[in-house]
Design a protein around this motif. Structure first.
Motif, PDB file in Angstrom:
ATOM      1  N   GLY A 124       0.772  -1.231   0.000  1.00  0.00           N
ATOM      2  CA  GLY A 124       0.000   0.000   0.000  1.00  0.00           C
ATOM      3  C   GLY A 124       0.801   1.279   0.000  1.00  0.00           C
ATOM      4  N   GLY A 125       2.114   1.185   0.064  1.00  0.00           N
ATOM      5  CA  GLY A 125       2.917   2.395  -0.026  1.00  0.00           C
ATOM      6  C   GLY A 125       2.934   2.930  -1.439  1.00  0.00           C
ATOM      7  N   ASN A 126       3.303   4.193  -1.583  1.00  0.00           N
ATOM      8  CA  ASN A 126       3.396   4.760  -2.933  1.00  0.00           C
ATOM      9  C   ASN A 126       4.830   4.713  -3.432  1.00  0.00           C
ATOM     10  OD1 ASN A 126       4.746   6.984  -1.802  1.00  0.00           O
ATOM     11  ND2 ASN A 126       2.934   8.301  -1.816  1.00  0.00           N
ATOM     12  N   ALA A 127       5.058   5.263  -4.619  1.00  0.00           N
ATOM     13  CA  ALA A 127       6.394   5.185  -5.227  1.00  0.00           C
ATOM     14  C   ALA A 127       7.450   5.877  -4.388  1.00  0.00           C
ATOM     15  CB  ALA A 127       6.352   5.784  -6.634  1.00  0.00           C
ATOM     16  N   PHE A 128       7.062   6.931  -3.678  1.00  0.00           N
ATOM     17  CA  PHE A 128       8.025   7.679  -2.880  1.00  0.00           C
ATOM     18  C   PHE A 128       8.431   6.886  -1.641  1.00  0.00           C
ATOM     19  CE2 PHE A 128       4.958  10.581  -4.957  1.00  0.00           C
ATOM     20  CZ  PHE A 128       5.799  11.019  -5.963  1.00  0.00           C
ATOM     21  N   ASP A 129       7.460   6.259  -0.971  1.00  0.00           N
ATOM     22  CA  ASP A 129       7.792   5.359   0.134  1.00  0.00           C
ATOM     23  C   ASP A 129       8.705   4.233  -0.347  1.00  0.00           C
ATOM     24  OD1 ASP A 129       5.853   6.736   1.774  1.00  0.00           O
ATOM     25  OD2 ASP A 129       4.281   5.510   0.873  1.00  0.00           O
ATOM     26  N   VAL A 185       9.688   7.861  -9.631  1.00  0.00           N
ATOM     27  CA  VAL A 185      10.932   8.281  -8.983  1.00  0.00           C
ATOM     28  C   VAL A 185      12.112   7.698  -9.737  1.00  0.00           C
ATOM     29  CG1 VAL A 185      12.325   8.242  -6.877  1.00  0.00           C
ATOM     30  CG2 VAL A 185       9.835   8.378  -6.704  1.00  0.00           C
ATOM     31  N   SER A 186      13.124   8.528  -9.948  1.00  0.00           N
ATOM     32  CA  SER A 186      14.425   8.087 -10.457  1.00  0.00           C
ATOM     33  C   SER A 186      15.499   8.666  -9.552  1.00  0.00           C
ATOM     34  CB  SER A 186      14.633   8.567 -11.895  1.00  0.00           C
ATOM     35  OG  SER A 186      15.884   8.132 -12.402  1.00  0.00           O
ATOM     36  N   ALA A 187      16.365   7.823  -9.007  1.00  0.00           N
ATOM     37  CA  ALA A 187      17.376   8.282  -8.055  1.00  0.00           C
ATOM     38  C   ALA A 187      18.689   7.567  -8.300  1.00  0.00           C
ATOM     39  CB  ALA A 187      16.906   8.040  -6.622  1.00  0.00           C
ATOM     40  N   THR A 188      19.789   8.302  -8.113  1.00  0.00           N
ATOM     41  CA  THR A 188      21.129   7.757  -8.344  1.00  0.00           C
ATOM     42  C   THR A 188      21.994   7.995  -7.108  1.00  0.00           C
ATOM     43  OG1 THR A 188      20.859   8.360 -10.681  1.00  0.00           O
ATOM     44  CG2 THR A 188      23.046   7.670  -9.995  1.00  0.00           C
TER      45      THR A 188
END
Length: 614
Positions: free
Chosen positions: A36-41, A433-436
């Protein structure tokens, strides 16, 4: 239907997708989405797991740039988690130590560790889960054990003498029983787990049950509380051996952490047909991808196969020009001009740069002159002078390591040299979300024993020449190579993607995007296709050695195409068949009014990246 062989399927789902450079981070993120979390979680939870399971490529004391799409806000955001230079970090301070460059390892190249603040900023503003929930997977892996990658073991093996002789606090963590651990063995980071558990407990006690209050309290713990205090004490009092061959205390102080916050801004963009490409600002190398894409609008790349010499040539030559502009114009130091930087992305400028590309490989470094300004370059001979007296026994600034002796057959199978991590997530609502994440590598600075982790050495990416956009400057972040990507299609949010790779990130990402957008390859096909990179600039990592007109190409390219590149004037280095890039990507596409079809893919190179979805 495609007939191209891929190493694994392109993942298709509707409930969520995640892809990263490590299977445990991908599955952690997907597990959050399932519950149930979203992409940010999911991205935050996966990002903290990456700190544990890829410790040779990133850590809690590192940095992270993030690009995101918020369905609630209906807009893109860029979060700068690249920490700033310490107040004491001036060109004069380094020159007073007899240095012409910021060292590649040790305490002197530290910046504020920005990853924690950036992850927390995204969680606070966009997430739904609590601090304890997103940190629980990373704490469990650190406390109870995670399987050591062969490449992690190689990192430890290569710097074991440094740890035993000079960095005793690192030896205590990474050489249990004074022995190099075995690949695949379960490994624990109990002090790191204790640090995160302490943050969670303290934040909970201060917040009175408020989710955002707990996150704010955690940020205070890190930047104004016990974490900042322990960093300050270690960097003031410990003298640590570095690449100068001498021992130095650090420049980072409590006030540097207490005064820093991540910045949130709108990304920079460039149009390419149906697509809008978005990247972080000129504090990163991200605009280099935008420059390449802008130049290549004129190239008619649809006429050339993705494994042809002509396709490779045009993309490589655009990369050379963009990276020359990075050297001359990128950065936020007092020598930078935002007006000039934005001119680099103008249609007229990019068209003029394309006109400089010919049928022959460029052999010189050619920064452009936006708005008619004359580029100012650093002293590129500094690497040669530095290496005359430097101590390179324990590697260089980037976590690349010495060749292992033949007896270590259990290590030799893993040939990939990495430096960073990457993570992409999309949820069923369409948040992206895209993170490096990177920095805080186990091999680049010693463990702070009371915290259980090392700090970033990103300041090595600055210059000591005065008046450059990337001159080392107090309170200013160094221009980082870290570079996540986001794309819209027909104005709709479409794809997040990226890769580790230092100076190669915005080369591998550019070619991946073109294979997908121009040639219609699906995400996995575009990742698996034969790849390459050019070296035609001073490297971003100490000792900043300059290489010109070298292209490294996977041996899966046909011999005739390799010879054609040589005929065009490229100095071709043929690499291993699966050696170029660690791309991952996720995309979303609306079907009807209410349904999103989600896709994901990950890189087979290195045998640890994975994509998941349902």
């Amino acid at each position: 239907m495609s007939t191209v062989f891929t190493t694994r399927p392109e993942i298709v789902g509707t409930n969520g997708v995640a892809a990263s450079t490590h299977w445990l981070a991908s599955q952690t993120a997907m597990g959050v989405l399932e519950r149930g979390g979203n992409a940010f979680d999911a991205a935050v939870a996966g990002g903290f797991v990456l700190q544990v399971v890829e410790p040779h490529l990133n850590g809690p004391g590192g940095e992270v740039p993030i690009l995101l799409w918020s369905e609630r806000l209906q807009r893109m955001q860029s979060i700068c988690g690249q920490g700033a230079a310490p107040t004491e970090a001036t060109a004069g301070a380094f020159r007073a130590l007899g240095l012409e460059q910021v060292p590649g390892i040790g305490l002197l190249p530290a910046t504020v560790p920005g990853a924690f603040g950036a992850w927390m900023a995204m969680l606070r503003e966009h997430g739904t889960w609590s601090l304890a929930e997103v940190l629980a997977p990373a704490i469990a892996y650190a406390r109870d054990g995670f399987p050591l990658l062969p490449r992690t073991v190689q990192a430890i093996y290569s710097v074991q003498d440094l740890f035993r002789t000079y960095w005793k606090t690192s030896a205590d963590v990474w050489l249990p029983g004074d022995r190099v651990p075995r690949p695949g063995a379960l490994f624990c980071l109990r002090q790191l787990a204790a640090t995160y558990e302490r943050i969670v407990a303290k934040a909970h006690s201060e917040a009175g049950g408020s989710r955002t209050g707990e996150i704010d309290a955690a940020i205070r713990c890190w930047y104004q509380g016990f974490v900042a205090q322990e960093i300050d004490h270690f960097y003031r009092t410990e003298k640590i051996r570095d690449t100068t061959g001498e021992s130095h205390t650090g420049l980072l102080r409590y006030d540097d952490l207490a005064q820093w916050t991540p910045t949130i801004e709108s990304p920079l963009t460039v149009e390419f047909g149906r697509y809008t490409l978005a990247k972080c600002g000129f504090w990163s190398q991200g605009p280099a991808l935008l420059e390449q894409i802008g130049m290549l609008r004129q190239a008619h790349l649809d006429r050339y196969a993705v494994d042809s010499a002509q396709f490779v040539h045009y993309v490589a030559e655009a990369a050379k020009l963009a990276m020359a502009d990075r050297l001359a114009w990128y950065g936020n130091a007092p020598g930078a001009s935002s007006e000039v930087q934005l001119a680099l992305l103008s249609d007229d400028y990019l068209r003029s740069r394309w006109q400089q590309i010919t049928a022959t490989a460029a052999t010189d470094l050619r920064p452009g002159s936006p708005l008619g300004r004359t580029p100012k370059m650093p002293d590129l001979d500094v690497a040669r002078r530095t290496l005359l007296t430097a101590d390179t026994r324990f590697g260089i600034g980037e976590p690349t390591f010495a060749t292992l002796p033949p007896v270590s057959e259990w290590l030799e199978r893993e040939v990939f040299v990495g430096d960073t991590c990457h993570l992409d997530v999309i949820d069923q609502q369409g948040n992206m979300v895209s993170a490096t994440p990177s920095g805080g590598w186990l091999s680049s600075s010693p463990v702070i024993p009371s915290l259980g982790f090392s700090l970033t050495t990103r300041l090595q990416m600055t210059w000591l020449d005065e008046g450059l956009p990337n001159t080392v400057s107090p309170g200013v972040p160094p221009c980082t190579t870290l570079s996540p990507s986001l794309a819209l299609r027909d104005g709709e949010p479409y794809m997040v993607f990226g890769t580790p790779g230092g100076d190669q990130q915005d080369q591998w990402s550019t070619a991946f995007f073109l294979r997908h957008a121009v040639h219609g390859m699906n995400l996995q096909e575009a990742i698996d296709a034969p790849a390459w990179h050019v070296d035609h600039f001073p490297a971003s990592f100490w000792p900043r050695k300059t290489t010109l007109n070298q292209i490294t190409i996977e041996s899966r390219f046909a011999p005739a195409q390799i010879e054609a590149l040589r005929a065009m004037g490229h100095q071709v280095k043929v690499g291993e068949p699966w050696s170029e890039g660690r791309m991952s990507a996720c995309s979303r596409e609306r079907v009807g009014k209410d349904k999103l079809v989600l896709r994901a893919a990950a890189n087979p190179r290195g045998m640890q990246g994975y994509a998941v979805g349902r």
